[in-house]
Design an enzyme around this catalytic site. Structure first.
Site, PDB file in Angstrom:
ATOM      1  N   LYS A 151      25.022 -25.963   6.729  1.00  0.00           N
ATOM      2  CA  LYS A 151      25.454 -26.917   7.740  1.00  0.00           C
ATOM      3  C   LYS A 151      24.291 -27.698   8.343  1.00  0.00           C
ATOM      4  CE  LYS A 151      26.877 -23.228  10.795  1.00  0.00           C
ATOM      5  NZ  LYS A 151      25.720 -22.451  11.238  1.00  0.00           N
TER       6      LYS A 151
ATOM      7  N   LYS B 207      13.344 -20.951   7.181  1.00  0.00           N
ATOM      8  CA  LYS B 207      13.521 -21.714   8.421  1.00  0.00           C
ATOM      9  C   LYS B 207      12.186 -22.069   9.053  1.00  0.00           C
ATOM     10  CE  LYS B 207      18.111 -21.509   9.012  1.00  0.00           C
ATOM     11  NZ  LYS B 207      19.340 -21.522   9.714  1.00  0.00           N
TER      12      LYS B 207
ATOM     13  N   LYS C 282      21.737 -23.778  -1.558  1.00  0.00           N
ATOM     14  CA  LYS C 282      22.928 -23.341  -0.832  1.00  0.00           C
ATOM     15  C   LYS C 282      23.510 -24.484   0.006  1.00  0.00           C
ATOM     16  CE  LYS C 282      23.153 -21.183   3.157  1.00  0.00           C
ATOM     17  NZ  LYS C 282      23.308 -20.331   4.344  1.00  0.00           N
TER      18      LYS C 282
HETATM   19  P1  ATP Z   1      22.272 -22.870   8.869  1.00  0.00           P
HETATM   20  O1  ATP Z   1      22.125 -23.994   7.928  1.00  0.00           O
HETATM   21  O2  ATP Z   1      22.199 -23.256  10.316  1.00  0.00           O
HETATM   22  O3  ATP Z   1      21.448 -21.676   8.509  1.00  0.00           O
HETATM   23  P2  ATP Z   1      24.607 -22.001   7.466  1.00  0.00           P
HETATM   24  O4  ATP Z   1      25.346 -23.197   6.976  1.00  0.00           O
HETATM   25  O5  ATP Z   1      23.789 -21.254   6.478  1.00  0.00           O
HETATM   26  O6  ATP Z   1      23.765 -22.401   8.725  1.00  0.00           O
HETATM   27  P3  ATP Z   1      25.510 -19.724   8.912  1.00  0.00           P
HETATM   28  O7  ATP Z   1      25.960 -19.865  10.309  1.00  0.00           O
HETATM   29  O8  ATP Z   1      24.133 -19.224   8.694  1.00  0.00           O
HETATM   30  O9  ATP Z   1      25.681 -21.075   8.127  1.00  0.00           O
HETATM   31  O10 ATP Z   1      26.514 -18.838   8.080  1.00  0.00           O
HETATM   32  C1  ATP Z   1      27.778 -18.445   8.503  1.00  0.00           C
HETATM   33  C2  ATP Z   1      28.391 -17.506   7.496  1.00  0.00           C
HETATM   34  O11 ATP Z   1      28.793 -18.229   6.348  1.00  0.00           O
HETATM   35  C3  ATP Z   1      27.460 -16.419   6.985  1.00  0.00           C
HETATM   36  O12 ATP Z   1      28.201 -15.261   6.729  1.00  0.00           O
HETATM   37  C4  ATP Z   1      26.930 -16.979   5.716  1.00  0.00           C
HETATM   38  O13 ATP Z   1      26.544 -15.992   4.802  1.00  0.00           O
HETATM   39  C5  ATP Z   1      28.127 -17.761   5.206  1.00  0.00           C
HETATM   40  N1  ATP Z   1      27.698 -18.926   4.452  1.00  0.00           N
HETATM   41  C6  ATP Z   1      26.992 -19.977   4.918  1.00  0.00           C
HETATM   42  N2  ATP Z   1      26.777 -20.878   3.952  1.00  0.00           N
HETATM   43  C7  ATP Z   1      27.369 -20.365   2.832  1.00  0.00           C
HETATM   44  C8  ATP Z   1      27.491 -20.835   1.488  1.00  0.00           C
HETATM   45  N3  ATP Z   1      26.965 -21.977   1.103  1.00  0.00           N
HETATM   46  N4  ATP Z   1      28.168 -20.072   0.619  1.00  0.00           N
HETATM   47  C9  ATP Z   1      28.732 -18.912   0.994  1.00  0.00           C
HETATM   48  N5  ATP Z   1      28.647 -18.408   2.241  1.00  0.00           N
HETATM   49  C10 ATP Z   1      27.967 -19.126   3.144  1.00  0.00           C
END
Ligand code: ATP
Ligand code: LTN
Length: 333
Positions: free
Chosen positions: A202, A117, A199
């Protein structure tokens, strides 16, 4: 001891930093639903974590409320579970400050998410971004959670939380339950549809499927998903990351094993496979999206859920915070 008599406890949270994705559903929320009968569950909308990167205030407000509607629409029962907004329970910030004084600069510097980040937001590397895992540890430890259901990317943060708890317990005698990450067998790491080695996230709209996407949009994204130059629908993470990711999504959406999924598409090309995965996701998401849309319109109901959740959460959180304050030598208020 009080902890032995009670039902085991779960805590998890998601940042309202963007729209929820298929990754957040398959990696985290899906396990929450399966666990709600067996455990006492606490699910949070972590708005204080979201501001570690710059947010548009109106969007943050809207997404926090929508996220609550989506939690409920996914099947989480607000009677059975505690659902609340992190900033409504001030004990999180209070414990976070204390735990920061038991966390090492070195261990925080090793966090993969911080490294990533701080590269993505090179012009705004705040102290909050750096101490983010300390706040997450406070979230978990305040509720004496046994289990933390998250996607694979959060495993390192839960380990750090355990280390901080262990350190504190070592100095002052047993205070915190040591939590464990609960990571699903299938769907722990959903990859981007446009770049299957990264990954699905969002904050990276390219290659991301949102839970609230309309069916046509979902189908379009799956039809365009990056694959490879072969034709066989076969799981091989190294050499066929795109197809392997689609098989994982199909398996998580339908409940079939990867082997069954491979069999379903034996001898069929990607032209059949990709829309079929899209259809499976459309059917999985349709009832959730429709119910979430209905709930988003009912602001009074959502308000009653988060108010009640915050009250119940505060009651539990204050017990731990008071214990911590007493142990470290603060004078009782
Ligand atoms: P950001 O991009 O803002 O970091 P993010 O999409 O990674 O956000 P988080 O809010 O960090 O989402 O994650 C919410 C939950 O969903 C966490 O438990 C995280 O491990 C899970 N998660 C997020 N993205 C994935 C993914 N691609 N596959 C599996 N689990 C995920
Ligand atoms: N860091 C997590 C969100 C989060 C969380 C938590 C998850 C904040 N506090 C406590 C589990 C338990 C993420 O998904 N990025």
């Amino acid at each position: 001891m009080e902890n032995e008599a009670r039902k085991k406890r779960i805590f998890s949270g998601i940042q309202p930093s963007g729209e929820l994705t298929l990754g957040s559903y398959m990696g985290a929320i899906k396990s929450w639903i399966g666990l709600q009968d067996e455990y006492e569950c606490i699910y949070c909308i972590v708005d204080m974590h979201a501001i570690t990167v710059r947010q548009v205030p109106a969007d943050l407000r809207r997404r926090s409320l929508n996220q609550l509607a989506q939690y409920i629409a996914c099947g989480l029962d607000p009677q059975k579970n505690i659902m609340f907004i992190q900033s409504h329970v001030p004990q999180h910030a209070e414990l976070s400050w204390i735990l920061g004084c038991y966390s090492m600069f070195g261990e925080l510097s090793r966090m993969t998410q911080f490294k990533q980040k701080s590269q993505q937001h090179a012009d705004n590397i705040t102290a909050g971004l750096f101490t983010y895992p300390v706040l997450m540890a406070a979230d978990i430890l305040l509720y004496q959670a046994d289990l933390v259901p998250v996607g694979d990317d959060q495993k390192q943060h839960v380990e750090l939380c355990r280390n901080i708890a262990q350190r504190f317990n070592g100095i002052y005698s047993d205070t915190f339950v040591l939590p464990e990450a609960f990571i699903p067998q299938v769907g722990a790491r959903i990859m981007s549809l446009s770049k299957p080695t990264a990954k699905m996230s969002k904050s990276d709209p390219d290659g991301c499927v949102y839970m609230m996407d309309k069916p046509e949009e979902i189908l379009r994204k799956f039809k365009r998903a990056v694959t490879d130059s072969e034709t066989a629908v076969r799981y091989d993470k190294e050499n066929k990351p795109g197809i392997s990711n689609l098989l994982t999504i199909y398996s998580a959406a339908t409940g079939k094993t990867i082997a069954q999924a491979e069999e379903d598409f034996a001898g069929q090309g990607y032209g059949i496979f990709k829309p079929a995965v899209g259809e499976a996701v459309v059917e999985l998401m349709r009832p959730i999206r429709e119910e979430a849309e209905r709930l988003i319109a009912d602001k009074a109901y959502l308000e009653s859920v988060y108010r009640d959740g915050a009250q119940r959460a505060q009651h539990l959180a204050q017990k731990t915070l008071s214990k911590v304050q007493r142990k470290i030598g603060f004078i009782a208020r």
